[in-house]
Design a protein around this motif. Structure first.
Motif, short mmCIF file in Angstrom:
data_model
loop_
_atom_site.label_atom_id
_atom_site.label_comp_id
_atom_site.label_asym_id
_atom_site.label_seq_id
_atom_site.Cartn_x
_atom_site.Cartn_y
_atom_site.Cartn_z
N ASP A 85 -1.36 -4.75 -0.20
CA ASP A 85 -1.52 -4.97 1.23
C ASP A 85 -0.39 -5.84 1.80
O ASP A 85 0.10 -5.61 2.91
CB ASP A 85 -2.87 -5.64 1.51
CG ASP A 85 -4.04 -4.67 1.35
OD1 ASP A 85 -3.80 -3.45 1.35
OD2 ASP A 85 -5.19 -5.14 1.21
N LYS A 86 0.03 -6.84 1.03
CA LYS A 86 1.13 -7.70 1.48
C LYS A 86 2.45 -6.93 1.54
O LYS A 86 3.26 -7.12 2.45
CB LYS A 86 1.26 -8.91 0.56
CG LYS A 86 0.08 -9.88 0.65
CD LYS A 86 0.23 -11.03 -0.34
CE LYS A 86 -0.98 -11.95 -0.27
NZ LYS A 86 -0.89 -13.06 -1.26
N ILE A 87 2.67 -6.06 0.54
CA ILE A 87 3.89 -5.25 0.53
C ILE A 87 3.89 -4.29 1.72
O ILE A 87 4.90 -4.13 2.42
CB ILE A 87 4.03 -4.48 -0.79
CG1 ILE A 87 4.12 -5.46 -1.97
CG2 ILE A 87 5.27 -3.58 -0.77
CD1 ILE A 87 4.09 -4.79 -3.33
N LYS A 88 2.75 -3.63 1.96
CA LYS A 88 2.63 -2.72 3.09
C LYS A 88 2.96 -3.41 4.40
O LYS A 88 3.63 -2.83 5.28
CB LYS A 88 1.21 -2.15 3.17
CG LYS A 88 0.89 -1.06 2.17
CD LYS A 88 -0.53 -0.57 2.39
CE LYS A 88 -0.91 0.52 1.39
NZ LYS A 88 -2.32 0.94 1.58
N ALA A 89 2.46 -4.62 4.57
CA ALA A 89 2.68 -5.34 5.82
C ALA A 89 4.17 -5.54 6.08
O ALA A 89 4.64 -5.42 7.22
CB ALA A 89 1.96 -6.69 5.78
N VAL A 90 4.93 -5.85 5.02
CA VAL A 90 6.38 -6.02 5.18
C VAL A 90 7.04 -4.68 5.51
O VAL A 90 7.86 -4.57 6.43
CB VAL A 90 7.01 -6.63 3.92
CG1 VAL A 90 8.53 -6.71 4.05
CG2 VAL A 90 6.44 -8.03 3.67
N TYR A 91 6.69 -3.64 4.75
CA TYR A 91 7.27 -2.32 5.00
C TYR A 91 7.03 -1.87 6.44
O TYR A 91 7.94 -1.35 7.11
CB TYR A 91 6.66 -1.28 4.05
CG TYR A 91 7.16 -1.35 2.61
CD1 TYR A 91 8.08 -2.30 2.20
CD2 TYR A 91 6.68 -0.46 1.66
CE1 TYR A 91 8.52 -2.35 0.89
CE2 TYR A 91 7.11 -0.50 0.34
CZ TYR A 91 8.03 -1.46 -0.04
OH TYR A 91 8.47 -1.51 -1.34
N GLU A 92 5.81 -2.07 6.93
CA GLU A 92 5.49 -1.61 8.27
C GLU A 92 6.17 -2.47 9.33
O GLU A 92 6.50 -1.98 10.42
CB GLU A 92 3.97 -1.59 8.45
CG GLU A 92 3.31 -0.50 7.60
CD GLU A 92 1.81 -0.44 7.73
OE1 GLU A 92 1.22 -1.30 8.44
OE2 GLU A 92 1.20 0.47 7.12
N ARG A 93 6.41 -3.73 9.02
CA ARG A 93 7.16 -4.59 9.94
C ARG A 93 8.58 -4.08 10.13
O ARG A 93 9.19 -4.26 11.18
CB ARG A 93 7.15 -6.03 9.42
CG ARG A 93 7.63 -7.05 10.45
CD ARG A 93 7.27 -8.46 10.03
NE ARG A 93 8.11 -8.96 8.96
CZ ARG A 93 7.66 -9.43 7.82
NH1 ARG A 93 6.36 -9.44 7.56
NH2 ARG A 93 8.48 -9.89 6.90
N TYR A 94 9.12 -3.43 9.10
CA TYR A 94 10.46 -2.85 9.18
C TYR A 94 10.45 -1.44 9.78
O TYR A 94 11.50 -0.81 9.86
CB TYR A 94 11.08 -2.79 7.78
CG TYR A 94 11.78 -4.06 7.36
CD1 TYR A 94 13.17 -4.11 7.27
CD2 TYR A 94 11.07 -5.22 7.05
CE1 TYR A 94 13.83 -5.26 6.88
CE2 TYR A 94 11.72 -6.38 6.65
CZ TYR A 94 13.09 -6.40 6.57
OH TYR A 94 13.75 -7.56 6.18
N GLY A 95 9.29 -0.95 10.19
CA GLY A 95 9.22 0.35 10.83
C GLY A 95 8.98 1.52 9.90
O GLY A 95 9.16 2.68 10.31
N PHE A 96 8.55 1.28 8.67
CA PHE A 96 8.28 2.36 7.72
C PHE A 96 6.82 2.80 7.85
O PHE A 96 5.93 1.97 8.07
CB PHE A 96 8.57 1.92 6.29
CG PHE A 96 10.04 1.78 5.99
CD1 PHE A 96 10.71 2.73 5.25
CD2 PHE A 96 10.76 0.68 6.46
CE1 PHE A 96 12.06 2.61 4.98
CE2 PHE A 96 12.11 0.55 6.19
CZ PHE A 96 12.76 1.52 5.45
N ASP A 97 6.58 4.10 7.72
CA ASP A 97 5.25 4.67 7.81
C ASP A 97 4.83 5.28 6.47
O ASP A 97 5.68 5.73 5.70
CB ASP A 97 5.21 5.78 8.87
CG ASP A 97 5.34 5.22 10.28
OD1 ASP A 97 4.78 4.16 10.55
OD2 ASP A 97 6.03 5.85 11.10
N PRO A 98 3.50 5.32 6.19
CA PRO A 98 3.04 5.86 4.91
C PRO A 98 3.10 7.39 4.86
O PRO A 98 2.88 8.07 5.86
CB PRO A 98 1.59 5.38 4.83
CG PRO A 98 1.17 5.24 6.26
CD PRO A 98 2.39 4.80 7.01
N VAL A 99 3.41 7.90 3.69
CA VAL A 99 3.36 9.33 3.38
C VAL A 99 2.71 9.46 2.01
O VAL A 99 2.94 8.62 1.14
CB VAL A 99 4.76 9.97 3.37
CG1 VAL A 99 4.72 11.35 2.73
CG2 VAL A 99 5.31 10.08 4.78
#
Length: 498
Positions: free
Chosen positions: A32-46
């Motif tokens: 969850d912490k890693i996802k939060a950083v990725y999404e802050r950079y504008g990345f979306d899940p696939v």
């Protein structure tokens, strides 16, 4: 079952492991912490499936006679070979190519899931393990590579590893240029030289020089054949490793900033065009790192050699810098927990036009182990449910009503469904489930409109100071009586206090 019936041993295949609730919860919190950083950079899940057509996996394509080389494969009913995915990058390339017309370019995505390797397992080497990737497809400039490195640094900080890691950056073009300047020819000699460079942290200057030349004999007497470079070539590679006093010769300590290191390489590469191109890309990355305030965490270093064949430009690794003990009791640096780089040729296997791409993969299990060692994983068992004990078998409906009330209020709860004859075993069950509270209603409590609430957490704490069993039974630490109608409110209050 007859006496002659053979029991099946409850064993796992080698290279696989079960996961406990505590491990799942801890890794879930980390993700969850890693996802939060990725999404802050504008990345979306696939999400891509576990199985792909085997040809999609590129260099891991099995040969005709041995379809399970490196991957786990099976044949579909239409005689098409399918394989469990080997990594998360090849499926992304397939996904991007299949949806090329509708996806935004650049396409920024992250993916998490298990990958499978049909290889011999060993200590710390599994056949199934989890990866967590982030990739930018369709961005050709080194700015995308720099951003990837900065995002990885932010991930490490978010996980509580600040000051315990470094993101190391290099460029395959620079490495190719160094080999060209050193006179390395042929794939075998170039690979041997790259392996020698990769051992710099482990063997130091003397060991690398031997591996670049005739070879090196280790303490056990085993001999590793070297790259066979002449002295001039060895000096060229050593000049690259020691560029701009990147390391002092005594302890391997960094003494040059990123830009100075890269400028030192430019002087060594001479007329190599591919090396010059790599230097230009690294200078752009160095500038991006500097102006963004990451120069203390991201270092351009000479020894990063990524092994996968499809890397075409900048390559990077996250290395944890704290020490742990190996199986021999020796202090060693924990090492890498993730890596990646630019792979501009992978998507082009599916489309004729060139498609640039860069990405990073985190080894989830290895990173979780690192967080456990540093006390940042939070690997304790998750809190269990409130357990309603069964004191009278003929009152099951009433106990079930309590459970339903608690669940409707959003409280995790269950009624004990085992052998209800032994009260102690019911409490022991709740303890084993890591339950915070048990609810007790006997015939007297029912008649009085009351229930007993046993705070198992407070009880354990209080019991630590009680040595006499009779005293413990008399004190009933952590247990109190409430009105039956106040059950939900009192449990909510107690859970919030806990």
């Amino acid at each position: 079952m007859t006496e002659k019936t053979k029991l099946i041993a409850p064993r796992l295949p080698r290279g696989f492991e079960d996961r406990t609730p505590g491990e799942i919860a801890a890794v879930g919190a980390m993700i969850d912490k890693i996802k939060a950083v990725y999404e802050r950079y504008g990345f979306d899940p696939v999400e891509t499936p576990l199985l792909e057509y085997t040809e999609t996996l590129g260099k891991f394509l099995p040969d005709t006679d041995r379809p399970n080389a490196g991957v786990f494969s099976l044949q579909d009913d239409d005689e098409q070979w399918m394989s469990l995915r080997y990594d998360l990058t090849a499926p992304l390339a397939r996904y991007f190519a299949a949806n090329f017309e509708t996806l935004p370019k650049p396409f920024r995505s992250y993916r998490q899931g298990y990958v499978f390797r049909n290889e011999k397992p060993g200590p710390g080497r599994f056949r199934q393990f989890m990866q967590f990737d982030a990739d930018t497809v369709g961005a050709a400039g080194p700015e995308a590579d720099a951003e990837m490195c900065m995002m990885m640094a932010d991930v490490m900080d978010a996980l509580g590893l600040a000051g315990k890691y470094v993101v190391k950056v290099n460029n395959r073009k620079v490495l190719d240029g160094v080999l060209e300047a050193a006179g390395a020819v042929g794939a075998e000699q170039k690979l041997a030289a790259l392996r020698a460079i990769d051992k710099f942290d482990k063997f130091g200057a003397e060991g690398v020089s031997l591996l670049l030349g005739a070879g090196r004999k280790d303490e056990s007497g085993d001999f590793t054949k070297g790259a066979g470079l002449n002295q001039s070539g060895i000096d060229t590679v050593w000049g690259y490793l020691d560029a701009a006093q990147h390391y002092d010769l005594d302890g391997g300590k960094r003494t040059a900033d990123n830009r100075s290191t890269v400028l030192g390489w430019r002087d060594i590469l001479g007329s190599s065009q591919i090396g010059t191109d790599g230097v230009a890309e690294l200078l752009t990355i160095a500038d991006s790192i500097e102006v963004s305030g990451y120069a203390d965490r991201i270092q351009i270093t000479p020894e990063v050699v990524r092994g996968l064949e499809y890397y075409t430009g900048p390559v990077f690794e996250i290395e944890l810098t704290f020490k742990v003990q190996n199986e021999k009791g020796q202090d060693v640096v924990f090492g890498s927990v993730g890596g990646g780089g630019r792979y501009d040729g992978l998507v082009s296997r599916f489309r004729r036009e060139p498609v640039p791409a860069t990405g990073f993969s985190i080894g989830v299990s290895r990173l979780a182990n690192a967080l456990k060692l540093t006390g940042n994983l939070g690997a304790s068992e998750p809190t269990g449910p409130v357990v309603v004990l069964v004191m009278d078998k003929d009152q099951m409906a009433g106990y079930q009503a309590m459970v339903s009330e608690l669940r409707k209020a959003g409280i995790r709860a269950e009624m004990f469904l085992g052998n209800t004859k032994n009260f102690g075993k019911q409490v022991a069950y709740a303890d084993k489930r890591n339950s915070p509270i048990v609810i007790i209603e006997g015939s007297q409590e029912r008649a009085d409109g009351k229930v007993q609430v046993k705070d198992l957490i407070a009880g354990k704490q209080a019991a630590e100071g009680i040595t006499d069993n009779a005293e413990w039974k008399a004190a009933r630490p952590g247990q109190f009586e409430i009105n039956r109608q106040d059950l939900v409110a009192e449990v909510q209050k107690l859970l919030s206090e806990q």
